[in-house]
Write a protein that holds these residues in place. Structure first.
Motif: not given
Ligand SMILES: NC(=O)C1=CN([C@@H]2O[C@H](COP(=O)(O)OP(=O)(O)OC[C@H]3O[C@@H](n4cnc5c(N)ncnc54)[C@H](OP(=O)(O)O)[C@@H]3O)[C@@H](O)[C@H]2O)C=CC1
Ligand SMILES: CCCCCCCCCCCCCCCC(=O)[C@@H](N)CO
Length: 326
Positions: A1-25
């Motif tokens: 599994m890709l380690d995302l702990k304390n990593k910066h994840v930058f998501i465009t279109g992150g306030s709704a739909g798919l972007g928000l679902a990816i942000a949750k994970v």
């Protein structure tokens, strides 16, 4: 599994739909997350919502309002996110996009231009500015650049049919961009940056709800065989592919078949892809004969009345207008 702990994840279109679902994970995996979208209200709501689910109180969840199709907006968003989070981006998800499905003759030149901007140029800006930010961060830290860039395309970028004349080409352009980008980062300073192209089928999102209102019947009929997934389900498929390091990632079996049939010179994810390509060849042949082409006659996009003698479509007939002036 890709380690995302304390990593910066930058998501465009992150306030709704798919972007928000990816942000949750990403938040659940311990990442610092920056959401980008145009409207402040939904951004604030999404940030507040995500904060309640963060496993660690020190996780930063921030928003940067920007129009992703505007390069200067995105330069500012990336610079501000890097400063606020204090880290270069590690995973960039170029997800912002939109679709207004209409018949070819019902689309205006502005519709074509706008779709290209909001989908393709948003993906260009996120990857072009984002890759520089990844490299710059590594240069400052004296380390080797490392990260992931995921471009969100669509199954509709692999296959074009009625209703998507303004949309499919923008998503096909993203697939092509992903291929070029993947090849450029294979060696040199960005050799530890991996590229992904996400190819979802229909997802039950606010954007999907909007497009259903104007979608032609033919388009709806052709899509009915592909199941509509929730954005949360699609986020699971997304991270599954990202974790495995797959280049092109889909969400449905139809998507898999279309990916394997239309993969062209992109690398295979697994050896099974060659078997699926064979299956697609046969399956798509039958689908074309039973639905794709017959439905185009059954649910015409360009009604006969359009060509009736004397019928002038005021809005979409600039040539008729011009000849009137003469
Ligand atoms: N839903 C579907 O069936 C499918 C969708 N896709 C693709 O998945 C991606 C996400 O779609 P979906 O979740 O349905 O979209 P939604 O319309 O539900 O959400 C879109 C998000 O992007 C933001 N956004 C839209 N335009 C811009 C812009 N110019 N600049 C910055 N942010 C923007 C919106 O916020 P705001 O409006 O405030 O800017 C919102 O946060 C898109 O690229 C879409 O093409 C692919 C296949 C199927
Ligand atoms: C054996 C082979 C059978 C083949 C069946 C093929 C079915 C094609 C389904 C295409 C679904 C398109 C989803 C587009 C989603 C999208 O991007 C838009 N919603 C955004 O506007």
């Amino acid at each position: 599994m890709l380690d995302l702990k304390n990593k910066h994840v930058f998501i465009t279109g992150g306030s709704a739909g798919l972007g928000l679902a990816i942000a949750k994970v990403a938040v659940a995996r311990g990442a610092h997350v920056c959401l980008v979208a145009r409207r402040q209200g939904p951004l604030d709501a999404a940030v507040a919502d995500l904060k309640t689910t963060a496993p660690n109180a020190a996780q930063q969840i921030i928003a940067e309002p920007a129009d992703c199709a505007v390069t200067s907006d995105m330069e500012r968003a990336f610079a501000s996110a890097v400063t606020r989070i204090g880290l270069p981006p590690f995973l960039i998800v170029a997800n912002a996009g939109a679709s207004v499905p209409k018949g070819f003759l019902d689309l205006t030149p502005q519709d074509f231009q706008w779709q290209m901007n909001v989908n393709y140029m948003s993906a260009v800006n996120a990857s072009h500015i984002g890759l520089r930010a990844i490299l710059e961060g590594a240069r400052r830290a004296g380390t080797t650049a490392e990260g992931r860039i995921a471009l969100v395309s669509s199954v509709a970028g692999l296959i074009g049919f009625s209703g998507y004349a303004a949309y499919s080409p923008t998503k096909a352009a993203i697939i092509s961009l992903g291929q070029c980008l993947r090849h450029e980062v294979l060696g040199g300073a960005a050799r530890n940056v991996k590229i992904h192209v996400f190819l979802p089928g229909s997802m039950d999102t606010p954007g999907f709800e909007q497009e259903q209102k104007v979608k032609p019947e033919l388009t709806k009929q052709l899509e009915k065989d592909d199941p509509i997934l929730s954005p949360d389900e699609c986020a699971v498929h997304f991270f599954n592919g990202v974790d495995k390091g797959h280049f092109q990632i889909t969400t449905t079996f139809t998507g898999e078949l279309l990916r394997c049939a239309g993969r062209m010179h992109a690398p295979a994810n697994t050896f099974l892809d060659y078997f699926k390509a064979l299956m697609a060849l046969i399956g798509l042949l039958f689908w074309r004969r039973t639905e794709l082409d017959p439905f185009a006659e059954k649910y015409p996009m360009i009604p006969d009345s359009r060509a009736a003698v004397g019928a002038v479509d005021e809005e979409h007939a600039p040539l008729a207008e011009e000849s009137k002036d003469k």
